[in-house]
Design a protein around this motif. Structure first.
Motif, PDB file in Angstrom:
ATOM      1  N   MET A 160       0.855  -1.191   0.000  1.00 38.85           N
ATOM      2  CA  MET A 160       0.000   0.000   0.000  1.00 38.85           C
ATOM      3  C   MET A 160       0.885   1.232   0.000  1.00 38.85           C
ATOM      4  O   MET A 160       1.913   1.265   0.686  1.00 38.85           O
ATOM      5  N   GLY A 161       0.482   2.227  -0.756  1.00 39.79           N
ATOM      6  CA  GLY A 161       1.271   3.443  -0.817  1.00 39.79           C
ATOM      7  C   GLY A 161       0.431   4.685  -0.649  1.00 39.79           C
ATOM      8  O   GLY A 161      -0.787   4.658  -0.863  1.00 39.79           O
ATOM      9  N   TRP A 162       1.086   5.756  -0.238  1.00 44.82           N
ATOM     10  CA  TRP A 162       0.496   7.089  -0.218  1.00 44.82           C
ATOM     11  C   TRP A 162       1.257   7.950  -1.219  1.00 44.82           C
ATOM     12  O   TRP A 162       2.497   7.928  -1.256  1.00 44.82           O
ATOM     13  N   PHE A 163       0.510   8.697  -1.994  1.00 42.36           N
ATOM     14  CA  PHE A 163       1.051   9.630  -2.968  1.00 42.36           C
ATOM     15  C   PHE A 163       0.393  10.985  -2.730  1.00 42.36           C
ATOM     16  O   PHE A 163      -0.635  11.072  -2.056  1.00 42.36           O
ATOM     17  N   GLY A 189      -0.306  22.111  -9.966  1.00 44.39           N
ATOM     18  CA  GLY A 189       0.716  22.405 -10.944  1.00 44.39           C
ATOM     19  C   GLY A 189       1.935  21.510 -10.877  1.00 44.39           C
ATOM     20  O   GLY A 189       2.918  21.749 -11.581  1.00 44.39           O
ATOM     21  N   LYS A 190       1.881  20.474 -10.042  1.00 43.31           N
ATOM     22  CA  LYS A 190       3.038  19.588  -9.905  1.00 43.31           C
ATOM     23  C   LYS A 190       2.652  18.156 -10.246  1.00 43.31           C
ATOM     24  O   LYS A 190       1.485  17.785 -10.254  1.00 43.31           O
ATOM     25  N   GLU A 191       3.696  17.362 -10.490  1.00 41.33           N
ATOM     26  CA  GLU A 191       3.488  15.952 -10.755  1.00 41.33           C
ATOM     27  C   GLU A 191       3.110  15.240  -9.452  1.00 41.33           C
ATOM     28  O   GLU A 191       3.478  15.659  -8.365  1.00 41.33           O
ATOM     29  N   ARG A 192       2.382  14.150  -9.599  1.00 44.13           N
ATOM     30  CA  ARG A 192       2.103  13.316  -8.437  1.00 44.13           C
ATOM     31  C   ARG A 192       3.405  12.691  -7.968  1.00 44.13           C
ATOM     32  O   ARG A 192       4.199  12.226  -8.780  1.00 44.13           O
ATOM     33  N   THR A 197       1.120  20.742   1.450  1.00 38.36           N
ATOM     34  CA  THR A 197      -0.215  20.942   0.904  1.00 38.36           C
ATOM     35  C   THR A 197      -0.367  20.219  -0.424  1.00 38.36           C
ATOM     36  O   THR A 197       0.438  20.414  -1.336  1.00 38.36           O
ATOM     37  N   ALA A 198      -1.384  19.380  -0.524  1.00 42.20           N
ATOM     38  CA  ALA A 198      -1.592  18.577  -1.726  1.00 42.20           C
ATOM     39  C   ALA A 198      -2.859  17.743  -1.550  1.00 42.20           C
ATOM     40  O   ALA A 198      -3.411  17.657  -0.445  1.00 42.20           O
ATOM     41  N   VAL A 199      -3.278  17.124  -2.636  1.00 45.96           N
ATOM     42  CA  VAL A 199      -4.271  16.058  -2.546  1.00 45.96           C
ATOM     43  C   VAL A 199      -3.497  14.756  -2.317  1.00 45.96           C
ATOM     44  O   VAL A 199      -2.564  14.452  -3.059  1.00 45.96           O
TER      45      VAL A 199
END
Length: 119
Positions: free
Chosen positions: A34-37, A42-45, A91-93
């Protein structure tokens, strides 16, 4: 099929903490890692952390080492990301993802949860 649902995002002040959860369902017996990204505007995942479903081996991106902790509760079929000492650049999704073999891509993804850190 594996279904993933994230929760726990929100707005927090710099230096604060949040805990993200990722509830899994479906063919969870097939999960290898399992991973978190995360993806900022405006940025790459980017990869954040991962945990082996069996054995619990963890990996982290350098920018979160010592601040974030990934863990799993096999009985609850849930993966967590404890985030401490948060910074505005966190800060991100945030997305959780699952892969079913070691050499495979992350095949299953959640819908994402927003984390906003203000200074």
């Amino acid at each position: 099929q594996v279904q993933l649902v994230e929760s726990g995002g929100g707005l927090v002040q710099a230096g604060g903490s949040l805990r993200l959860s990722c509830a899994t369902s479906g063919r969870t017996f097939s999960i290898y890692t399992m991973g978190w990204f995360r993806q900022a505007p405006g940025k790459e995942r980017e990869f954040v952390a991962s945990i082996r479903w069996s054995g619990g081996v963890t990996t982290y991106v350098d920018s979160v080492k010592g601040r974030f902790t990934i863990s799993r509760d096999n009985a609850r079929k849930t993966v967590y990301l404890q985030m401490d000492s948060l910074k505005p650049e966190d800060t991100a999704v945030y997305y959780c993802a699952a892969r079913v073999t070691a050499g495979d891509v992350y095949k299953y993804w959640g819908q994402g949860t927003q984390v906003t850190v203000h200074s």
